[in-house]
Design a protein around this motif. Structure first.
Motif, PDB file in Angstrom:
ATOM      1  N   GLY A  12       0.803  -1.232   0.000  1.00 57.29           N
ATOM      2  CA  GLY A  12       0.000   0.000   0.000  1.00 57.29           C
ATOM      3  C   GLY A  12       0.828   1.271   0.000  1.00 57.29           C
ATOM      4  O   GLY A  12       0.277   2.373  -0.008  1.00 57.29           O
ATOM      5  N   ARG A  13       2.148   1.134  -0.005  1.00 58.12           N
ATOM      6  CA  ARG A  13       3.032   2.314   0.034  1.00 58.12           C
ATOM      7  C   ARG A  13       3.569   2.645  -1.358  1.00 58.12           C
ATOM      8  O   ARG A  13       3.834   1.741  -2.150  1.00 58.12           O
ATOM      9  N   THR A  14       3.772   3.934  -1.605  1.00 60.39           N
ATOM     10  CA  THR A  14       4.410   4.379  -2.846  1.00 60.39           C
ATOM     11  C   THR A  14       5.759   5.000  -2.500  1.00 60.39           C
ATOM     12  O   THR A  14       5.845   5.859  -1.609  1.00 60.39           O
ATOM     13  N   LEU A  15       6.785   4.551  -3.207  1.00 65.19           N
ATOM     14  CA  LEU A  15       8.143   5.021  -2.925  1.00 65.19           C
ATOM     15  C   LEU A  15       8.820   5.452  -4.216  1.00 65.19           C
ATOM     16  O   LEU A  15       8.644   4.818  -5.256  1.00 65.19           O
ATOM     17  N   ILE A  16       9.579   6.531  -4.148  1.00 60.62           N
ATOM     18  CA  ILE A  16      10.364   6.984  -5.304  1.00 60.62           C
ATOM     19  C   ILE A  16      11.823   6.569  -5.084  1.00 60.62           C
ATOM     20  O   ILE A  16      12.377   6.785  -3.999  1.00 60.62           O
ATOM     21  N   VAL A  17      12.414   5.979  -6.113  1.00 57.74           N
ATOM     22  CA  VAL A  17      13.838   5.608  -6.058  1.00 57.74           C
ATOM     23  C   VAL A  17      14.540   6.225  -7.269  1.00 57.74           C
ATOM     24  O   VAL A  17      14.144   5.969  -8.410  1.00 57.74           O
ATOM     25  N   THR A  18      15.573   7.033  -7.039  1.00 59.75           N
ATOM     26  CA  THR A  18      16.369   7.541  -8.159  1.00 59.75           C
ATOM     27  C   THR A  18      17.604   6.661  -8.347  1.00 59.75           C
ATOM     28  O   THR A  18      18.064   6.013  -7.407  1.00 59.75           O
ATOM     29  N   GLY A  19      18.093   6.645  -9.580  1.00 60.69           N
ATOM     30  CA  GLY A  19      19.217   5.751  -9.878  1.00 60.69           C
ATOM     31  C   GLY A  19      18.775   4.305  -9.867  1.00 60.69           C
ATOM     32  O   GLY A  19      19.571   3.387  -9.608  1.00 60.69           O
ATOM     33  N   ALA A  20      17.495   4.077 -10.179  1.00 66.08           N
ATOM     34  CA  ALA A  20      16.901   2.741 -10.039  1.00 66.08           C
ATOM     35  C   ALA A  20      17.386   1.745 -11.095  1.00 66.08           C
ATOM     36  O   ALA A  20      17.130   0.550 -10.978  1.00 66.08           O
ATOM     37  N   GLY A  21      18.094   2.243 -12.109  1.00 62.52           N
ATOM     38  CA  GLY A  21      18.477   1.355 -13.204  1.00 62.52           C
ATOM     39  C   GLY A  21      19.683   0.488 -12.917  1.00 62.52           C
ATOM     40  O   GLY A  21      19.946  -0.479 -13.639  1.00 62.52           O
ATOM     41  N   SER A  22      20.436   0.808 -11.869  1.00 63.06           N
ATOM     42  CA  SER A  22      21.704   0.092 -11.679  1.00 63.06           C
ATOM     43  C   SER A  22      22.106   0.070 -10.208  1.00 63.06           C
ATOM     44  O   SER A  22      21.649   0.895  -9.406  1.00 63.06           O
ATOM     45  N   GLY A  23      22.959  -0.871  -9.872  1.00 57.50           N
ATOM     46  CA  GLY A  23      23.639  -0.884  -8.582  1.00 57.50           C
ATOM     47  C   GLY A  23      22.706  -0.822  -7.380  1.00 57.50           C
ATOM     48  O   GLY A  23      21.755  -1.608  -7.243  1.00 57.50           O
ATOM     49  N   ILE A  24      22.988   0.134  -6.502  1.00 60.17           N
ATOM     50  CA  ILE A  24      22.274   0.237  -5.219  1.00 60.17           C
ATOM     51  C   ILE A  24      20.806   0.599  -5.445  1.00 60.17           C
ATOM     52  O   ILE A  24      19.910   0.076  -4.770  1.00 60.17           O
ATOM     53  N   GLY A  25      20.543   1.493  -6.394  1.00 60.93           N
ATOM     54  CA  GLY A  25      19.159   1.890  -6.682  1.00 60.93           C
ATOM     55  C   GLY A  25      18.347   0.743  -7.235  1.00 60.93           C
ATOM     56  O   GLY A  25      17.169   0.555  -6.894  1.00 60.93           O
ATOM     57  N   ARG A  26      18.967  -0.056  -8.074  1.00 59.44           N
ATOM     58  CA  ARG A  26      18.270  -1.210  -8.648  1.00 59.44           C
ATOM     59  C   ARG A  26      17.946  -2.231  -7.558  1.00 59.44           C
ATOM     60  O   ARG A  26      16.824  -2.735  -7.459  1.00 59.44           O
ATOM     61  N   ALA A  27      18.951  -2.524  -6.732  1.00 56.30           N
ATOM     62  CA  ALA A  27      18.746  -3.511  -5.660  1.00 56.30           C
ATOM     63  C   ALA A  27      17.664  -3.028  -4.690  1.00 56.30           C
ATOM     64  O   ALA A  27      16.861  -3.832  -4.183  1.00 56.30           O
ATOM     65  N   GLY A  83       0.295  11.968  -6.145  1.00 56.99           N
ATOM     66  CA  GLY A  83      -0.148  12.603  -4.898  1.00 56.99           C
ATOM     67  C   GLY A  83       0.173  11.862  -3.625  1.00 56.99           C
ATOM     68  O   GLY A  83      -0.149  12.332  -2.533  1.00 56.99           O
ATOM     69  N   ARG A  84       0.808  10.690  -3.736  1.00 58.21           N
ATOM     70  CA  ARG A  84       1.156   9.954  -2.518  1.00 58.21           C
ATOM     71  C   ARG A  84       2.612   9.478  -2.571  1.00 58.21           C
ATOM     72  O   ARG A  84       2.981   8.726  -3.477  1.00 58.21           O
ATOM     73  N   VAL A  85       3.436   9.925  -1.635  1.00 60.85           N
ATOM     74  CA  VAL A  85       4.818   9.440  -1.546  1.00 60.85           C
ATOM     75  C   VAL A  85       5.116   9.085  -0.085  1.00 60.85           C
ATOM     76  O   VAL A  85       5.207   9.957   0.771  1.00 60.85           O
ATOM     77  N   ASP A  86       5.247   7.808   0.187  1.00 62.08           N
ATOM     78  CA  ASP A  86       5.564   7.354   1.541  1.00 62.08           C
ATOM     79  C   ASP A  86       7.069   7.357   1.787  1.00 62.08           C
ATOM     80  O   ASP A  86       7.504   7.502   2.924  1.00 62.08           O
ATOM     81  N   GLY A  87       7.818   7.158   0.712  1.00 62.14           N
ATOM     82  CA  GLY A  87       9.264   7.092   0.882  1.00 62.14           C
ATOM     83  C   GLY A  87       9.985   7.622  -0.346  1.00 62.14           C
ATOM     84  O   GLY A  87       9.495   7.500  -1.471  1.00 62.14           O
ATOM     85  N   LEU A  88      11.137   8.223  -0.101  1.00 66.84           N
ATOM     86  CA  LEU A  88      11.979   8.736  -1.197  1.00 66.84           C
ATOM     87  C   LEU A  88      13.401   8.265  -0.934  1.00 66.84           C
ATOM     88  O   LEU A  88      13.961   8.549   0.136  1.00 66.84           O
ATOM     89  N   ALA A  89      13.969   7.539  -1.888  1.00 68.72           N
ATOM     90  CA  ALA A  89      15.368   7.129  -1.785  1.00 68.72           C
ATOM     91  C   ALA A  89      16.162   7.868  -2.858  1.00 68.72           C
ATOM     92  O   ALA A  89      16.041   7.572  -4.051  1.00 68.72           O
ATOM     93  N   ASN A  90      16.944   8.842  -2.419  1.00 70.43           N
ATOM     94  CA  ASN A  90      17.774   9.652  -3.332  1.00 70.43           C
ATOM     95  C   ASN A  90      19.091   8.931  -3.549  1.00 70.43           C
ATOM     96  O   ASN A  90      20.053   9.132  -2.793  1.00 70.43           O
TER      97      ASN A  90
END
Ligand SMILES: NC(=O)c1ccc[n+]([C@@H]2O[C@H](COP(=O)([O-])OP(=O)(O)OC[C@H]3O[C@@H](n4cnc5c(N)ncnc54)[C@H](O)[C@@H]3O)[C@@H](O)[C@H]2O)c1
Length: 253
Positions: A12-27, A83-90
């Motif tokens: 039920g949570r929405t999270l944004i991850v940047t750098g999601a294509g590789s490495g730490i962001g992908r994992a 309109g909903r962001v529970d988590g953001l991983a920069n």
């Protein structure tokens, strides 16, 4: 080292991850999806995001191809969250060819600052109002061992990652009372696709020996994802403003 998933931790949570294509962001993205979350996966590389989408094959993954240094692309990432962001991983970041100050060119300095720091501020600024209105949220910024010491990278990367520490602490100070937790992790070496070439003979001579004797073995990206998802989750409900080395003990050296 294997890590253990917590099924449905992000249901039920929405999270944004940047750098999601590789490495730490992908994992991190793979783990968040496995733990039930909906992920807005942002990366500048379309082929990497296509590959990730194919592998995960779920409508809980929303891939957004874009350069997070561009305001329009930041807006597209945030809009995708609807309109909903529970988590953001920069997580997106680049290195600086280990250039010392006397040798750094303006283009390297500006690009490293833009990707590693300014875009983090802009995306966080865009997401915070949603979290403040909701009265809850968790932001995880990626610093580095280079955010804790002078002997891990070049001047631009080191400065950007020290600044991430300040950005994290200030944001935690202001918004923890509003229900938004803000933390950073400082990875040591991690096996990823990050480009870490030496362009300076002086850096090779001065820094090279430190990296050979004082650095623990490189970690797997999964080990970083475990720490990042912990901070994103309610399991870290009393943690805010922390800068956590996830570095095999390097910070203790
Ligand atoms: N790998 C390490 O040893 C290490 C150590 C300490 C800190 N870090 C940090 O971890 C983070 C992730 O790095 P990684 O090692 O997984 O690297 P990586 O290169 O494997 O992945 C980074 C991803 O970010 C994306 N990216 C780069 N610039 C972008 C931009 N402008 N807009 C959108 N996406 C962009 C790249 O396309 C790539 O897919 C970085 O912030 C890095 O500084 C890595």
């Amino acid at each position: 080292m294997t890590t253990t998933l917590t099924p449905e931790r992000f249901a039920g949570r929405t999270l944004i991850v940047t750098g999601a294509g590789s490495g730490i962001g992908r994992a991190t993205t793979v783990r968040l999806i496995a733990e039930g979350g909906r992920v807005i996966a942002a990366d500048v590389s379309e082929p990497r995001l296509q590959d990730l989408s194919r592998e995960l094959a779920t409508d809980r993954l929303v891939a957004v191809v874009g350069d997070i240094t561009l305001a329009d692309d930041v807006e597209r990432v945030v809009s995708a969250a609807a309109g909903r962001v529970d988590g953001l991983a920069n997580i997106a970041g680049i290195m600086d060819d280990f250039l010392p100050l006397a040798e750094v060119d303006d283009a390297t300095w500006e690009r490293v600052m833009d990707v590693n720091l300014t875009s983090m501020m802009r995306l966080t600024r865009a997401v915070l109002p949603l979290m403040i209105t909701a009265g809850r949220g968790s932001i995880v910024n990626i610093s580095s061992e280079a955010g804790l010491r002078g002997s891990a990278a070049g001047v631009a990367y080191t400065t950007s990652k020290h600044a991430v520490v300040g950005l994290t602490r200030s944001t935690a100070f202001y918004y923890t009372p509003k229900g938004v937790r803000v933390n950073a992790i400082a990875p040591g070496g991690v096996k990823t696709n990050i480009v870490a070439t030496f362009r300076s003979p002086w850096a090779t001579e001065r820094l090279g020996p430190f990296l050979q004797v004082n650095v623990p073995p490189s970690a797997q990206a999964d080990e970083l994802a475990a720490a990042i998802t912990w901070l994103l989750s309610d399991d870290a409900s009393n943690v805010s403003g922390a800068i956590i080395p996830v570095d095999g003990g390097w910070a203790a050296v």
